[in-house]
Design an enzyme around this catalytic site. Structure first.
Site, PDB file in Angstrom:
ATOM      1  N   LYS A  66       2.280  -3.391   7.244  1.00 19.05           N
ATOM      2  CA  LYS A  66       2.554  -3.569   5.808  1.00 19.05           C
ATOM      3  C   LYS A  66       4.005  -3.170   5.505  1.00 19.05           C
ATOM      4  O   LYS A  66       4.679  -3.812   4.713  1.00 19.05           O
ATOM      5  CB  LYS A  66       1.580  -2.741   4.957  1.00 19.05           C
TER       6      LYS A  66
ATOM      7  N   THR B 176       0.827  -1.201   0.000  1.00 21.13           N
ATOM      8  CA  THR B 176       0.000   0.000   0.000  1.00 21.13           C
ATOM      9  C   THR B 176       0.870   1.263   0.000  1.00 21.13           C
ATOM     10  O   THR B 176       2.010   1.236   0.476  1.00 21.13           O
ATOM     11  CB  THR B 176      -0.897   0.001   1.263  1.00 21.13           C
ATOM     12  N   ASP B 177       0.298   2.363  -0.471  1.00 20.43           N
ATOM     13  CA  ASP B 177       1.013   3.651  -0.398  1.00 20.43           C
ATOM     14  C   ASP B 177       1.080   4.168   1.039  1.00 20.43           C
ATOM     15  O   ASP B 177       1.842   5.090   1.333  1.00 20.43           O
ATOM     16  CB  ASP B 177       0.358   4.699  -1.310  1.00 20.43           C
ATOM     17  N   GLU B 178       0.290   3.567   1.953  1.00 17.35           N
ATOM     18  CA  GLU B 178       0.231   4.086   3.320  1.00 17.35           C
ATOM     19  C   GLU B 178       1.563   3.895   4.061  1.00 17.35           C
ATOM     20  O   GLU B 178       1.807   4.552   5.070  1.00 17.35           O
ATOM     21  CB  GLU B 178      -0.940   3.442   4.084  1.00 17.35           C
TER      22      GLU B 178
ATOM     23  N   PRO C 248     -20.692   8.800   8.810  1.00 16.16           N
ATOM     24  CA  PRO C 248     -19.719   9.322   9.782  1.00 16.16           C
ATOM     25  C   PRO C 248     -18.433   9.816   9.102  1.00 16.16           C
ATOM     26  O   PRO C 248     -17.515   9.036   8.834  1.00 16.16           O
ATOM     27  CB  PRO C 248     -19.432   8.106  10.666  1.00 16.16           C
TER      28      PRO C 248
ATOM     29  N   TYR D 277      -1.808  -0.574  10.917  1.00 15.86           N
ATOM     30  CA  TYR D 277      -1.944  -1.226   9.605  1.00 15.86           C
ATOM     31  C   TYR D 277      -0.734  -0.933   8.728  1.00 15.86           C
ATOM     32  O   TYR D 277      -0.073  -1.847   8.212  1.00 15.86           O
ATOM     33  CB  TYR D 277      -3.232  -0.766   8.909  1.00 15.86           C
TER      34      TYR D 277
ATOM     35  N   ASN E 176      -5.561   3.942  -2.710  1.00 11.49           N
ATOM     36  CA  ASN E 176      -6.860   3.408  -2.265  1.00 11.49           C
ATOM     37  C   ASN E 176      -7.662   2.834  -3.438  1.00 11.49           C
ATOM     38  O   ASN E 176      -7.840   3.508  -4.446  1.00 11.49           O
ATOM     39  CB  ASN E 176      -7.703   4.516  -1.632  1.00 11.49           C
TER      40      ASN E 176
HETATM   41  P1  NAD Z   1      -9.529  -7.486   2.152  1.00 14.82           P
HETATM   42  O1  NAD Z   1      -9.531  -7.204   3.606  1.00 14.82           O
HETATM   43  O2  NAD Z   1     -10.762  -7.212   1.352  1.00 14.82           O
HETATM   44  O3  NAD Z   1      -9.160  -9.021   1.897  1.00 14.82           O
HETATM   45  C1  NAD Z   1      -8.146  -9.679   2.591  1.00 14.82           C
HETATM   46  C2  NAD Z   1      -8.267 -11.168   2.347  1.00 14.82           C
HETATM   47  O4  NAD Z   1      -7.215 -11.813   3.060  1.00 14.82           O
HETATM   48  C3  NAD Z   1      -9.587 -11.765   2.840  1.00 14.82           C
HETATM   49  O5  NAD Z   1     -10.124 -12.634   1.872  1.00 14.82           O
HETATM   50  C4  NAD Z   1      -9.184 -12.541   4.097  1.00 14.82           C
HETATM   51  O6  NAD Z   1     -10.006 -13.666   4.349  1.00 14.82           O
HETATM   52  C5  NAD Z   1      -7.766 -12.939   3.752  1.00 14.82           C
HETATM   53  N1  NAD Z   1      -6.956 -13.197   4.953  1.00 14.82           N
HETATM   54  C6  NAD Z   1      -6.848 -12.392   6.060  1.00 14.82           C
HETATM   55  N2  NAD Z   1      -6.059 -12.990   6.973  1.00 14.82           N
HETATM   56  C7  NAD Z   1      -5.648 -14.171   6.427  1.00 14.82           C
HETATM   57  C8  NAD Z   1      -4.803 -15.223   6.897  1.00 14.82           C
HETATM   58  N3  NAD Z   1      -4.228 -15.183   8.106  1.00 14.82           N
HETATM   59  N4  NAD Z   1      -4.594 -16.276   6.067  1.00 14.82           N
HETATM   60  C9  NAD Z   1      -5.169 -16.333   4.840  1.00 14.82           C
HETATM   61  N5  NAD Z   1      -5.996 -15.379   4.375  1.00 14.82           N
HETATM   62  C10 NAD Z   1      -6.220 -14.310   5.152  1.00 14.82           C
HETATM   63  O7  NAD Z   1      -8.282  -6.699   1.569  1.00 14.82           O
HETATM   64  P2  NAD Z   1      -8.106  -5.950   0.172  1.00 14.82           P
HETATM   65  O8  NAD Z   1      -8.631  -4.583   0.291  1.00 14.82           O
HETATM   66  O9  NAD Z   1      -8.561  -6.841  -0.922  1.00 14.82           O
HETATM   67  O10 NAD Z   1      -6.511  -5.829   0.129  1.00 14.82           O
HETATM   68  C11 NAD Z   1      -5.730  -6.891  -0.429  1.00 14.82           C
HETATM   69  C12 NAD Z   1      -4.266  -6.515  -0.309  1.00 14.82           C
HETATM   70  O11 NAD Z   1      -4.011  -5.301  -1.015  1.00 14.82           O
HETATM   71  C13 NAD Z   1      -3.802  -6.287   1.122  1.00 14.82           C
HETATM   72  O12 NAD Z   1      -2.500  -6.814   1.252  1.00 14.82           O
HETATM   73  C14 NAD Z   1      -3.794  -4.769   1.267  1.00 14.82           C
HETATM   74  O13 NAD Z   1      -2.833  -4.359   2.208  1.00 14.82           O
HETATM   75  C15 NAD Z   1      -3.413  -4.364  -0.146  1.00 14.82           C
HETATM   76  N6  NAD Z   1      -3.904  -3.030  -0.561  1.00 14.82           N
HETATM   77  C16 NAD Z   1      -5.213  -2.697  -0.410  1.00 14.82           C
HETATM   78  C17 NAD Z   1      -5.667  -1.466  -0.852  1.00 14.82           C
HETATM   79  C18 NAD Z   1      -7.113  -1.070  -0.733  1.00 14.82           C
HETATM   80  O14 NAD Z   1      -7.462   0.075  -1.007  1.00 14.82           O
HETATM   81  N7  NAD Z   1      -8.016  -1.970  -0.371  1.00 14.82           N
HETATM   82  C19 NAD Z   1      -4.768  -0.552  -1.431  1.00 14.82           C
HETATM   83  C20 NAD Z   1      -3.418  -0.939  -1.569  1.00 14.82           C
HETATM   84  C21 NAD Z   1      -3.000  -2.188  -1.139  1.00 14.82           C
HETATM   85  P1  TYD Z   2     -10.763   3.932   4.366  1.00 17.85           P
HETATM   86  O1  TYD Z   2     -11.723   3.509   3.316  1.00 17.85           O
HETATM   87  O2  TYD Z   2     -10.863   3.301   5.724  1.00 17.85           O
HETATM   88  O3  TYD Z   2      -9.300   3.745   3.755  1.00 17.85           O
HETATM   89  P2  TYD Z   2      -7.854   4.227   4.348  1.00 17.85           P
HETATM   90  O4  TYD Z   2      -8.011   4.597   5.768  1.00 17.85           O
HETATM   91  O5  TYD Z   2      -7.032   2.990   4.176  1.00 17.85           O
HETATM   92  O6  TYD Z   2      -7.424   5.359   3.478  1.00 17.85           O
HETATM   93  O7  TYD Z   2     -10.886   5.495   4.563  1.00 17.85           O
HETATM   94  C1  TYD Z   2     -10.735   6.398   3.491  1.00 17.85           C
HETATM   95  C2  TYD Z   2     -10.825   7.815   4.053  1.00 17.85           C
HETATM   96  O8  TYD Z   2     -12.154   8.019   4.541  1.00 17.85           O
HETATM   97  C3  TYD Z   2      -9.898   8.043   5.240  1.00 17.85           C
HETATM   98  O9  TYD Z   2      -9.411   9.379   5.187  1.00 17.85           O
HETATM   99  C4  TYD Z   2     -10.800   7.871   6.446  1.00 17.85           C
HETATM  100  C5  TYD Z   2     -12.148   8.339   5.939  1.00 17.85           C
HETATM  101  N1  TYD Z   2     -13.325   7.666   6.545  1.00 17.85           N
HETATM  102  C6  TYD Z   2     -14.359   8.436   7.113  1.00 17.85           C
HETATM  103  O10 TYD Z   2     -14.300   9.673   7.125  1.00 17.85           O
HETATM  104  N2  TYD Z   2     -15.419   7.778   7.662  1.00 17.85           N
HETATM  105  C7  TYD Z   2     -15.509   6.409   7.673  1.00 17.85           C
HETATM  106  O11 TYD Z   2     -16.509   5.856   8.220  1.00 17.85           O
HETATM  107  C8  TYD Z   2     -14.471   5.649   7.073  1.00 17.85           C
HETATM  108  C9  TYD Z   2     -14.523   4.150   7.066  1.00 17.85           C
HETATM  109  C10 TYD Z   2     -13.382   6.323   6.513  1.00 17.85           C
END
Ligand code: NAD
Ligand code: TYD
Length: 371
Positions: free
Chosen positions: A181, A130-132, A232, A177, A206
């Site tokens: 990562k 992630t970029d975070e 919220p 988080y 994101n």
């Molecule tokens: P998600 O939470 O939707 O899915 C995570 C998956 O991992 C789920 O299916 C869960 O069951 C599985 N999992 C969790 N713990 C596990 C374990 N111990 N063993 C096996 N499986 C397990 O997450 P996502 O949003 O699809 O993100 C996927 C990846 O991409 C993550 O590594 C996240 O850090 C990265 N990522 C996400 C975003 C985003 O915006 N969602 C952006 C950049 C990077």
């Molecule tokens: P989120 O979807 O949780 O992603 P991330 O924290 O990984 O960027 O949140 C996106 C943005 O929205 C973040 O600045 C937090 C804000 N946010 C709210 O204001 N209210 C909410 O209920 C949630 C879940 C997020």
């Protein structure tokens, strides 16, 4: 092996690889936590080149066994705990899954590949991050500023500062988080530098789109607007995130997996910065229009609540390396992606009901009090 394939991004990656590459056998390894659901993959579950394995990536013996049983040659590692608010409530779980889980997979890959005659030839451990991990940028231009022209092809939305995260930005994570990562990313690089494991890391902005668990901003708010529940907004809603449609992330993963250079890092993003409050307003307009509600009918759902602790102000990715070196660019503009996403959630209430199923309570209800 695709880990986390029953989650949001993983399900799109699994679907893309199963349909596009019939010659591969795709093994989806997922523990099926609250965030993983096989209902997201019903359309491909019968495919001859697809196998699902319910397993915990922290179970090292199980990972070793899967590498050997399926003769794994490539890993796309997405399994993780992914929600910042949950990491604030339970940091240990994030260290367990994201750090120890990644380490177990790295070691299982290393041991299995070193035991093969061809060793690391044609092998790849591709870690999705992630970029975070880069921390936060300042909101130096709250009114918005034009993107540099090299970037503007990807989207016309203004930037809120003139600095961006690049592949050489120093890691500076703030939330449990992002700290977990970042730690996983360091282990991946350490396995390359120490043992020669062929690795690649990508850091993406994101994501949004279908099949995202309705605890993240966009799906949570679509759901709440639909059922007229409060929205919220943390703090003043001024925080900026850089948004990418999930299918664009999956297409970038495809490109990097097949053409990325071992030991490299690539940032993935769409030059698409938005303030949270502007997204909330766009979501209200879109949901109301698609449901035939009068304009402005749901504006009063916006509820400003106590800010998230350690809330990063601005994320903005410079994805020009991926464009320059591998020719990848996103295909979806934000307004178009949001329209598709809202339409999908409104048409798939059954999916939302099934994945939430009463077990999930929005974390903010526990953690933050209304102002
Ligand atoms: P998600 O939470 O939707 O899915 C995570 C998956 O991992 C789920 O299916 C869960 O069951 C599985 N999992 C969790 N713990 C596990 C374990 N111990 N063993 C096996 N499986 C397990 O997450 P996502 O949003 O699809 O993100 C996927 C990846 O991409 C993550 O590594 C996240 O850090 C990265 N990522 C996400 C975003 C985003 O915006 N969602 C952006 C950049 C990077
Ligand atoms: P989120 O979807 O949780 O992603 P991330 O924290 O990984 O960027 O949140 C996106 C943005 O929205 C973040 O600045 C937090 C804000 N946010 C709210 O204001 N209210 C909410 O209920 C949630 C879940 C997020």
């Amino acid at each position: 092996m695709i880990t986390g394939g029953a989650g949001f991004i993983g399900s799109h990656v699994v679907r893309l690889f199963v349909t596009k590459y019939p010659e591969y056998r795709i093994v989806n390894v997922d523990k099926l936590t609250y965030a993983g659901n096989l209902r997201s993959l019903t359309d491909i579950e019968g495919a001859p080149n697809y196998v699902f394995e319910k397993a915990d990536i922290v179970n090292f013996e199980a990972m070793r066994e899967l590498f050997a049983r399926y003769d794994i040659s490539g890993v796309i590692h997405l399994a993780a705990e992914s929600h910042v608010d949950r990491s604030i409530a339970d940091p240990f779980l994030f260290a367990r899954t994201n750090v120890m889980g990644t380490l177990c997979l790295l070691q299982a890959a290393k041991e299995y590949w070193e035991s093969r005659p061809e060793q690391y030839e044609n092998k790849l451990f591709y870690h999705i991050s992630t970029d975070e991990v880069y921390g936060t940028l300042e909101l130096t231009h709250p009114e918005g500023v034009e993107l540099p022209c090299a970037a503007s092809g990807a989207g016309a939305h203004p930037a809120y500062g003139t600095d961006f995260f690049s592949e050489t930005t120093k890691y500076c994570p703030h939330s449990p988080y992002s700290a977990s990562k970042a730690s996983a990313d360091h282990f991946v690089r350490a396995y390359h530098d120490t043992y020669g494991l062929p690795t690649i890391v990508t850091n993406c902005s994101n994501n949004y789109g279908p099949y995202q668990f309705p605890e993240k901003l966009i799906p949570l708010f679509i759901n709440n607007i639909r059922s007229r529940k409060p929205l919220p907004v943390y703090g003043k809603g001024e925080n900026v995130r850089d948004w990418l449609y999930v299918e664009d992330h999956a297409s970038a993963i495809d490109v990097v997996f097949h053409r990325g250079k071992v030991a490299e890092t690539y940032n993935i993003g769409g030059f698409n910065e938005w303030k949270n409050i502007d997204i909330v307003k766009l979501l209200i307009r879109t949901v109301d229009r698609l449901l035939g509600r009068p304009e402005g009918a749901d504006d009063d759902l916006i509820t400003y609540v106590t800010d998230r602790p350690g809330h990063d102000m601005r994320y903005a990715i410079d994805a020009s390396k991926l464009l320059r070196e591998l020719g990848w660019a996103p295909a979806h503009r934000f307004e178009e992606g949001v329209e598709k996403t809202v339409a999908w959630y409104l048409a798939h209430q059954d999916w939302v009901d099934a994945v939430t199923d009463g077990a999930y309570v929005a974390y903010y209800e526990h953690m933050y009090t209304n102002r």
